[in-house]
Design an enzyme around this catalytic site. Structure first.
Site, mmCIF file in Angstrom:
data_model
loop_
_atom_site.group_PDB
_atom_site.id
_atom_site.type_symbol
_atom_site.label_atom_id
_atom_site.label_comp_id
_atom_site.label_asym_id
_atom_site.label_seq_id
_atom_site.Cartn_x
_atom_site.Cartn_y
_atom_site.Cartn_z
ATOM 1 N N SER A 123 0.818 -1.210 0.000
ATOM 2 C CA SER A 123 0.000 0.000 0.000
ATOM 3 C C SER A 123 0.852 1.260 0.000
ATOM 4 C CB SER A 123 -0.868 0.050 1.250
ATOM 5 O OG SER A 123 -1.630 -1.101 1.360
ATOM 6 N N HIS A 144 -0.796 -2.217 -7.285
ATOM 7 C CA HIS A 144 -1.564 -2.007 -6.058
ATOM 8 C C HIS A 144 -3.060 -2.203 -6.272
ATOM 9 C CE1 HIS A 144 -3.065 0.942 -2.765
ATOM 10 N NE2 HIS A 144 -2.852 -0.238 -2.232
ATOM 11 N N GLU A 156 -3.366 0.394 -9.206
ATOM 12 C CA GLU A 156 -2.357 1.419 -9.475
ATOM 13 C C GLU A 156 -1.055 0.719 -9.857
ATOM 14 O OE1 GLU A 156 -3.703 5.018 -6.467
ATOM 15 O OE2 GLU A 156 -2.653 3.309 -5.619
ATOM 16 N N ASN A 195 -4.520 6.729 -2.031
ATOM 17 C CA ASN A 195 -4.276 6.942 -0.603
ATOM 18 C C ASN A 195 -3.839 8.378 -0.310
ATOM 19 O OD1 ASN A 195 -5.159 4.476 0.263
ATOM 20 N ND2 ASN A 195 -3.148 3.513 0.167
HETATM 21 N N1 LIG Z 1 -5.673 -4.826 3.555
HETATM 22 C C1 LIG Z 1 -5.838 -3.900 2.637
HETATM 23 O O1 LIG Z 1 -6.860 -3.192 2.611
HETATM 24 C C2 LIG Z 1 -4.790 -3.687 1.589
HETATM 25 C C3 LIG Z 1 -5.118 -2.990 0.415
HETATM 26 C C4 LIG Z 1 -4.159 -2.850 -0.583
HETATM 27 C C5 LIG Z 1 -2.875 -3.354 -0.402
HETATM 28 N N2 LIG Z 1 -2.567 -4.005 0.756
HETATM 29 C C6 LIG Z 1 -1.207 -4.550 0.884
HETATM 30 O O2 LIG Z 1 -1.257 -5.948 0.634
HETATM 31 C C7 LIG Z 1 -0.264 -6.619 1.401
HETATM 32 C C8 LIG Z 1 -0.943 -7.694 2.227
HETATM 33 O O3 LIG Z 1 -1.905 -7.103 3.053
HETATM 34 P P1 LIG Z 1 -3.079 -7.959 3.710
HETATM 35 O O4 LIG Z 1 -4.054 -6.975 4.256
HETATM 36 O O5 LIG Z 1 -3.532 -9.011 2.745
HETATM 37 O O6 LIG Z 1 -2.278 -8.652 4.914
HETATM 38 P P2 LIG Z 1 -2.680 -9.985 5.731
HETATM 39 O O7 LIG Z 1 -1.971 -9.835 7.031
HETATM 40 O O8 LIG Z 1 -4.133 -10.228 5.692
HETATM 41 O O9 LIG Z 1 -1.969 -11.148 4.871
HETATM 42 C C9 LIG Z 1 -0.578 -11.263 4.745
HETATM 43 C C10 LIG Z 1 -0.239 -12.731 4.544
HETATM 44 O O10 LIG Z 1 1.157 -12.809 4.240
HETATM 45 C C11 LIG Z 1 1.634 -14.017 4.821
HETATM 46 N N3 LIG Z 1 3.091 -13.926 4.902
HETATM 47 C C12 LIG Z 1 3.824 -13.260 5.793
HETATM 48 N N4 LIG Z 1 5.140 -13.419 5.512
HETATM 49 C C13 LIG Z 1 5.209 -14.198 4.422
HETATM 50 C C14 LIG Z 1 6.277 -14.740 3.653
HETATM 51 N N5 LIG Z 1 7.544 -14.497 3.957
HETATM 52 N N6 LIG Z 1 5.981 -15.528 2.606
HETATM 53 C C15 LIG Z 1 4.686 -15.773 2.274
HETATM 54 N N7 LIG Z 1 3.627 -15.301 2.979
HETATM 55 C C16 LIG Z 1 3.896 -14.518 4.021
HETATM 56 C C17 LIG Z 1 0.925 -14.112 6.148
HETATM 57 O O11 LIG Z 1 0.920 -15.436 6.641
HETATM 58 C C18 LIG Z 1 -0.471 -13.602 5.774
HETATM 59 O O12 LIG Z 1 -1.341 -14.664 5.426
HETATM 60 C C19 LIG Z 1 0.433 -5.540 2.238
HETATM 61 O O13 LIG Z 1 1.614 -5.147 1.592
HETATM 62 C C20 LIG Z 1 -0.567 -4.401 2.250
HETATM 63 O O14 LIG Z 1 0.039 -3.143 2.376
HETATM 64 C C21 LIG Z 1 -3.495 -4.204 1.751
#
Ligand SMILES: NC(=O)c1ccc[n+]([C@@H]2O[C@H](COP(=O)([O-])OP(=O)(O)OC[C@H]3O[C@@H](n4cnc5c(N)ncnc54)[C@H](O)[C@@H]3O)[C@@H](O)[C@H]2O)c1
Length: 288
Positions: A123, A144, A156, A195
């Site tokens: 993000s 993104h 994005e 954002n």
């Molecule tokens: N949640 C949102 O609204 C949102 C929106 C856009 C982008 N993002 C981005 O997406 C990414 C993930 O966010 P999320 O909300 O899905 O997080 P989340 O915590 O729900 O999921 C992350 C997952 O990554 C796994 N993980 C951690 N380390 C790992 C590794 N070394 N290898 C493989 N898997 C691994 C974890 O077990 C977990 O299941 C982040 O970079 C976040 O900034 C999130």
């Protein structure tokens, strides 16, 4: 390389974002390997796919054949080497921690074929903070998605100074193939487009409350009624978590030392009181 050369995709992380991004790609006809360090998260992601697809068929949004094909297209594999060995494109959606992402990208550089593009769904972290962990910075960019990824139409695509135009173009084309509208950012900028715009709106709304001009309820009503947003800024902060607004602001402030990046007094007050929004049953609104 062009978009037609992309056949196999690895999605890293089966959390909030990853499990839906993986399913989007499978529905678009790609061979998808969804991987996570947690087998539990992979089981949940697989369970989700197996309930979501029949529900879409029941609602008449997908044919049975499309749903069956999507399930055949996707596999859930805990071992990273196995999941990423022969893919053409990687979408990394692991936790938002730069050291984890850098380590993952270094491993991916070793595991994936030399032509593979490595994109991060981060993000806030621009890919130039990760690309130098690989020997293929020209093939690294931000892709993104928005939450929920199966529903939200925007992606994005951020082209860093190291990203080749070919990489950005293929990422834009892939977004389109996945049914999304890509916005191509030709330079890196903190917060990308959406954002940043959202932060500007939230900061102004917080300033108006801090100044005693209007209440959160009045501002939310004004924004929904006049701007047509489905939710006002305070209701939205309650949903996403006031703790998150606090942490993002503090992290940014520690980096820039610019007073305007510091969380607003109202956010600090709510954070200290533990009124973090829906998750604590109280934020700007009560949720009993
Ligand atoms: N949640 C949102 O609204 C949102 C929106 C856009 C982008 N993002 C981005 O997406 C990414 C993930 O966010 P999320 O909300 O899905 O997080 P989340 O915590 O729900 O999921 C992350 C997952 O990554 C796994 N993980 C951690 N380390 C790992 C590794 N070394 N290898 C493989 N898997 C691994 C974890 O077990 C977990 O299941 C982040 O970079 C976040 O900034 C999130």
């Amino acid at each position: 390389m062009n978009i037609e050369d992309v056949k196999k995709i690895c999605v890293i992380g089966a959390g909030n974002m990853g499990h839906q991004i993986a399913l989007c790609a499978a529905l678009a006809g790609y061979q998808v390997r969804c991987t996570d360090i947690s087998q539990e998260m992979l089981n949940k992601a697989e369970g989700f796919a197996k309930t979501y697809l029949p529900e879409r068929v029941a609602k008449g949004k997908l044919s049975q054949e499309q749903a069956d094909q999507a399930l055949r297209n996707i596999s859930f594999i805990q071992n990273l080497e196995e999941a990423a060995a022969d893919v053409d494109f990687v979408i990394e959606a692991a936790v938002e921690k730069i050291d984890i992402k850098r380590k993952l990208f270094a491993e991916l550089d070793r595991i994936t074929p030399p032509h593979a593009i490595l994109a991060t769904n981060s993000s806030f972290i621009v890919s130039s903070k990760i690309a130098d962990a690989t020997n293929r910075p020209d093939k690294v960019c931000n892709m993104h998605f928005f939450n929920p990824a199966l529903v939200m139409k925007l992606v994005e695509v951020v082209q860093g100074p190291h990203t080749s135009t070919e990489t950005a173009q293929i990422t834009m084309d892939l977004s389109k193939k996945m049914g999304k509208n890509g916005a191509w950012l030709k330079k890196e900028i903190y917060g990308f487009l959406v954002n940043r715009i959202l932060a500007a709106l939230h900061n102004e709304a917080l300033f108006l409350v801090d100044m005693g001009i209007a209440s959160p309820e009045e501002i939310d009503m004004a924004v929904t009624n006049a701007l047509g947003h489905p939710m006002g800024p305070f209701r939205l902060m309650d949903f996403t978590g006031i703790d998150l607004s606090y942490y993002i602001g503090m992290e940014r402030y520690q980096e820039t030392r610019d007073q305007k990046d510091k969380p607003s007094p109202l956010i600090i007050e709510k954070f200290v009181k533990g009124e973090w929004g829906k998750k604590t049953k109280k934020g700007f609104y009560s949720y009993d």
